[in-house]
Structure formats: structure tokens, C-alpha cells
Design a protein around this motif. Structure first.
Motif, PDB file in Angstrom:
ATOM      1  N   GLN A   1     -12.151   0.954  -3.669  1.00 40.78           N
ATOM      2  CA  GLN A   1     -10.559   0.764  -3.629  1.00 40.78           C
ATOM      3  C   GLN A   1      -9.840  -0.300  -3.556  1.00 40.78           C
ATOM      4  O   GLN A   1     -10.438  -1.153  -3.583  1.00 40.78           O
ATOM      5  CB  GLN A   1     -10.362   1.511  -1.999  1.00 40.78           C
ATOM      6  CG  GLN A   1      -9.065   1.897  -1.643  1.00 40.78           C
ATOM      7  CD  GLN A   1      -8.694   2.541  -0.262  1.00 40.78           C
ATOM      8  OE1 GLN A   1      -9.293   1.625   0.587  1.00 40.78           O
ATOM      9  NE2 GLN A   1      -7.934   3.421  -0.195  1.00 40.78           N
ATOM     10  N   THR A   2      -8.880  -0.286  -4.376  1.00 41.22           N
ATOM     11  CA  THR A   2      -8.101  -1.347  -4.996  1.00 41.22           C
ATOM     12  C   THR A   2      -7.295  -1.749  -3.382  1.00 41.22           C
ATOM     13  O   THR A   2      -7.041  -1.023  -2.764  1.00 41.22           O
ATOM     14  CB  THR A   2      -6.913  -1.395  -5.744  1.00 41.22           C
ATOM     15  OG1 THR A   2      -6.039  -0.271  -5.353  1.00 41.22           O
ATOM     16  CG2 THR A   2      -7.508  -0.803  -6.955  1.00 41.22           C
ATOM     17  N   ILE A   3      -6.814  -2.970  -3.386  1.00 43.07           N
ATOM     18  CA  ILE A   3      -5.880  -3.655  -2.269  1.00 43.07           C
ATOM     19  C   ILE A   3      -4.664  -2.468  -2.210  1.00 43.07           C
ATOM     20  O   ILE A   3      -4.525  -2.295  -1.422  1.00 43.07           O
ATOM     21  CB  ILE A   3      -5.856  -4.945  -2.560  1.00 43.07           C
ATOM     22  CG1 ILE A   3      -6.980  -5.840  -2.376  1.00 43.07           C
ATOM     23  CG2 ILE A   3      -4.779  -5.475  -1.481  1.00 43.07           C
ATOM     24  CD1 ILE A   3      -6.777  -7.345  -2.812  1.00 43.07           C
ATOM     25  N   ALA A   4      -4.154  -2.352  -3.305  1.00 41.73           N
ATOM     26  CA  ALA A   4      -3.025  -1.640  -3.411  1.00 41.73           C
ATOM     27  C   ALA A   4      -3.019  -0.227  -2.673  1.00 41.73           C
ATOM     28  O   ALA A   4      -2.378   0.103  -2.121  1.00 41.73           O
ATOM     29  CB  ALA A   4      -2.473  -1.344  -4.735  1.00 41.73           C
ATOM     30  N   ALA A   5      -4.039   0.448  -3.068  1.00 40.52           N
ATOM     31  CA  ALA A   5      -4.448   1.572  -2.514  1.00 40.52           C
ATOM     32  C   ALA A   5      -4.456   1.597  -0.961  1.00 40.52           C
ATOM     33  O   ALA A   5      -4.000   2.393  -0.203  1.00 40.52           O
ATOM     34  CB  ALA A   5      -5.863   2.248  -3.065  1.00 40.52           C
TER      35      ALA A   5
END
Ligand code: FES
Length: 91
Positions: free
Chosen positions: A25-29
Motif C-alpha cells: 500500500q502507498t502512504i497516501a492510501a
């Protein structure tokens, strides 16, 4: 017995609070999943968060493990990661 998916989840620290994350997962997600939509403010005070989601606009800049101006939409979460939104830094 816990499922494999439950075991692989972990928390990252964002502005001093724990936010659930998953490998890949990305940090943004992770931030959006936790209800954190504002990642920084412009010098004029306008709120910024995810816009392009693909590393082009730089609206999602955060500090990751002390390294400033990392794109949250392009950076994958890691165990033990500490993220500061630029809002928290006073920008
Ligand atoms: S949202 Fe545009 S660079 Fe990350």
C-alpha cells in the motif's frame, strides 16, 4: 488462528498517531484509509492532498523517516515507518 492477511498488517506512525497499513500500500492510501485527507498546506494556506495520484503534481508531499518532500502517492509503507504531514510541521 489469525488469517495470513491479518498477520501481515501493521501500523505506521503518522503525526504521532498509529495508522493501519498493509504491505504494498502507498502512504497516501494508508492516510486516506485513516481519514487523513490533507497532507500539506501551500504558503497561502490552501490545503493539499492527493490530486494526480501518480507522482506528477507534488500535492502529496510528506516527510518520511526524517526525509522531507517524499511523494505519499508513490512511496510504499514499511514497518516502523514514521510519517509527518507538512501540516503537522507547520508549513
Ligand atoms: S498526488 Fe500528485 S504527486 Fe502525489
Amino acid at each position: 488462528m489469525q488469517s495470513e492477511a491479518a498477520v501481515s498488517k501493521f501500523d505506521i506512525e503518522v503525526d504521532g498517531r498509529l495508522v493501519p497499513a498493509e504491505p504494498g500500500q502507498t502512504i497516501a492510501a494508508a492516510l486516506i484509509g485513516a481519514g487523513i485527507m490533507v497532507f500539506r498546506h501551500t504558503p497561502a494556506g490552501a490545503a493539499r492532498g492527493i490530486f494526480c495520484g501518480m507522482g506528477v503534481c507534488f500535492d502529496c508531499l510528506v516527510t518520511v523517516d526524517g526525509l522531507a518532500e517524499q511523494r505519499a502517492c508513490m512511496t510504499l509503507v514499511q514497518r516502523g515507518m514514521r510519517v509527518q504531514t507538512r501540516s503537522a510541521e507547520g508549513d
